[in-house]
Design a protein around this motif. Structure first.
Motif, short mmCIF file in Angstrom:
data_model
loop_
_atom_site.label_atom_id
_atom_site.label_comp_id
_atom_site.label_asym_id
_atom_site.label_seq_id
_atom_site.Cartn_x
_atom_site.Cartn_y
_atom_site.Cartn_z
N TRP A 1 0.76 -1.23 -0.01
CA TRP A 1 -0.08 -0.08 0.01
C TRP A 1 0.86 1.24 0.14
O TRP A 1 0.78 2.14 -0.87
CB TRP A 1 -1.01 0.11 1.20
CG TRP A 1 -1.93 1.24 1.19
CD1 TRP A 1 -1.72 2.41 1.69
CD2 TRP A 1 -3.00 1.29 1.05
NE1 TRP A 1 -2.71 3.35 1.67
CE2 TRP A 1 -3.66 2.50 1.08
CE3 TRP A 1 -3.96 0.11 0.45
CZ2 TRP A 1 -4.99 2.93 0.83
CZ3 TRP A 1 -5.45 0.59 -0.02
CH2 TRP A 1 -6.02 1.92 0.20
N THR B 1 -0.79 -2.96 -7.45
CA THR B 1 -2.16 -2.70 -7.12
C THR B 1 -3.10 -3.19 -7.96
O THR B 1 -2.88 -2.66 -9.23
CB THR B 1 -2.34 -1.47 -6.66
OG1 THR B 1 -1.77 -0.61 -7.78
CG2 THR B 1 -1.75 -1.20 -5.20
N ILE C 1 -2.70 2.73 -9.41
CA ILE C 1 -3.12 1.54 -9.67
C ILE C 1 -2.31 0.77 -10.79
O ILE C 1 -1.97 1.43 -11.82
CB ILE C 1 -4.53 1.52 -9.97
CG1 ILE C 1 -5.71 2.29 -8.92
CG2 ILE C 1 -4.97 0.17 -10.55
CD1 ILE C 1 -5.17 1.27 -7.76
N HIS D 1 2.55 2.64 -3.10
CA HIS D 1 1.65 3.04 -4.09
C HIS D 1 0.84 4.46 -4.06
O HIS D 1 0.26 4.79 -4.53
CB HIS D 1 0.58 2.08 -4.41
CG HIS D 1 1.36 0.91 -5.24
ND1 HIS D 1 1.72 -0.36 -4.64
CD2 HIS D 1 1.35 0.51 -6.67
CE1 HIS D 1 2.25 -1.25 -5.51
NE2 HIS D 1 1.96 -0.61 -6.75
#
Length: 469
Positions: free
Chosen positions: A10, A123, A27, A13
């Motif tokens: 997480w 992601t 993403i 990103h």
């Protein structure tokens, strides 16, 4: 500071932290299908903008597709229009499109992993709640709404509050005939359908370490059914061997570079989760649901619980049993069934067909049963043929259909008639999920196979013991 696997992926990103608000998250992969994308693409058209990174977006047709005669025009007008819109939108924006008849076509959460689109540390989003499937590779994957699909198409980012973290550990050795589907249904039965709400789950322990990638995908797929935002499993040798050499995975020096990063994707030893839960593998039996949500599951040899034995409201519980036409205390074993569905993004992979074939081999389909056996992709269909599984199916009186979401949801031709019972390997048993008035019993491919040849709810261990004699 020590971090969990989820934290590592997480945090790497996050494009921007919004004070007292959500994170702006980049993403890596965006998967789209014909149901949730048309309005999103229309939004882009109305704003006069294009997809920002077409090569990070992949489109397939699956929800509305027929599973027979796919070479013919789709009869349902709404479905046909949605499929046409996806094809036209993909072409207009330079997005890869794998429609009906394409060799890579299939259920979105099956084709992503098998083509190497799904990789560790990525992601991944899709306008579909079961995007959590891809977390099996150590990715952060979750479903998004139509407005968010448009956001990702136009910016390759999404605004999301960071979920809390939960670790679910299952240690020990699984009992005979207990599959990954049973493990997931057992966990959901203990946590209920809201027990993981607000959390992103990491699965850990012996059971998941020893599980195949297909099994891990099944477990992560069902994370959403206990309220979780998603589920994930740390990548390991099993993961790397599965993705190596697939079309969209890194090659050569890029592979070596990726491996150097992927090897770091594990929870630090002293990392702290917001919640920890542990289970003993020996307590898990082949499972089956008896009610109208995935949390209403029991060991197949157990009786239906009484309202007093559960935490939910008695009125809601009785309403669920009334819909299913079941009573408290009744045994599930021996209940007659009408349909069997093998397929979906939960259990439509080759491993699931191997399991199904292992039970039906040398037996015949029960006359009272209609069976829909639907591969998750054309590649799964090809493997079924190449491994001789198709011959076993035909010899036992079964037919193999063409790839698609099929009877998982009532959005195509494969609908369970009102009042009929279906043992289904899919992920949801809500009222009307498989058709208005349909009654769904969620189970593993082994339990589905046992029902298909006996015409009733049957413990697969009984048939396995007969095969050993």
């Amino acid at each position: 500071m020590s971090r969990t696997l989820f934290d590592k992926v997480w945090d790497s990103h996050v494009v921007q932290n919004i004070e007292n608000g959500p994170d702006v998250l980049f993403i890596d992969r965006h998967l789209v299908h014909e149901v949730t994308s048309p309005v999103a693409f229309l939004g882009l058209k109305n704003r006069g903008i294009k997809v920002l990174y077409p090569k990070r977006t992949f489109a397939t047709a699956d929800h509305n597709t027929p599973t027979r005669n796919q070479h013919l025009p789709v009869k349902d007008k709404l479905s046909a229009n949605q499929l046409k819109a996806l094809e036209e939108n993909a072409k207009a924006h330079g997005v890869s499109y794998w429609g009906l008849g394409h060799e890579k076509n299939g259920i979105v959460h099956v084709i992503g992993p098998e083509n190497g689109i799904t990789v560790p540390g990525a992601t991944i989003v899709c306008g579909d709640s079961h995007t959590s499937t891809h977390g099996a590779f150590g990715a952060i994957a979750f479903g998004i709404g139509t407005s968010e699909v448009e956001m990702v198409l136009s910016t390759q980012c999404i605004m999301q509050p960071k979920p809390k973290s939960m670790r679910i550990s299952v240690n020990g050795e699984l009992n005979q005939a207990v599959t990954p589907k049973d493990v997931a249904l057992y966990i959901i039965s203990k946590l209920t359908t809201s027990g993981a709400t607000g959390y992103f789950v990491e699965y850990a322990g012996d059971v998941f370490k020893n599980m195949s990638m297909e099994g891990r995908m099944t477990v992560c797929n069902l994370s959403i059914e206990m309220g979780a935002r998603g589920g994930m499993i740390a990548p390991d040798t099993t993961t790397f061997e599965y993705i190596m050499g697939r079309e969209f995975t890194p090659k050569g020096k890029d592979w070596e570079k990726a491996m150097a990063y992927w090897d770091t994707l594990k929870t630090d030893t002293d990392a702290v989760f917001d919640k920890e839960i542990s289970f003993d593998a020996r307590d898990i039996e082949p499972m089956i649901t008896f009610g109208t949500n995935p949390g209403m599951g029991i060991g197949i040899q157990s009786g239906i619980p009484t309202a007093k034995a559960i935490e939910s409201g008695a009125a809601t519980y009785q309403k669920s049993l009334a819909y299913m036409n079941f009573n408290e205390g009744e045994a599930m074993i021996g209940k007659p069934i009408d349909f069997v569905f093998l397929g979906s993004c939960t259990n439509g992979r080759i491993e699931d067909f191997r399991a199904f074939a292992s039970i039906i081999k040398g037996r015949k389909k029960a006359e009272n049963v209609t069976a829909w056996l639907v591969p998750g992709s054309h590649k799964v269909e090809e493997a079924i043929r190449n491994e001789g599984i198709l011959d076993i199916l035909h010899e036992s009186g079964f037919e193999l259909r063409e790839p698609g979401c099929s009877a998982c949801l009532a959005m195509n031709d494969d609908k369970i008639p009102a009042g009929k019972y279906a043992v289904s390997t899919s992920n949801r048993n809500f009222e009307g999920r498989q058709g208005p008035g349909a009654r769904t019993l969620l189970a593993s491919p082994l339990v589905a196979a046992a029902a298909a040849v006996t015409g009733k709810v049957t413990d697969p261990r009984e048939l396995m013991e007969l095969q050993e004699v």
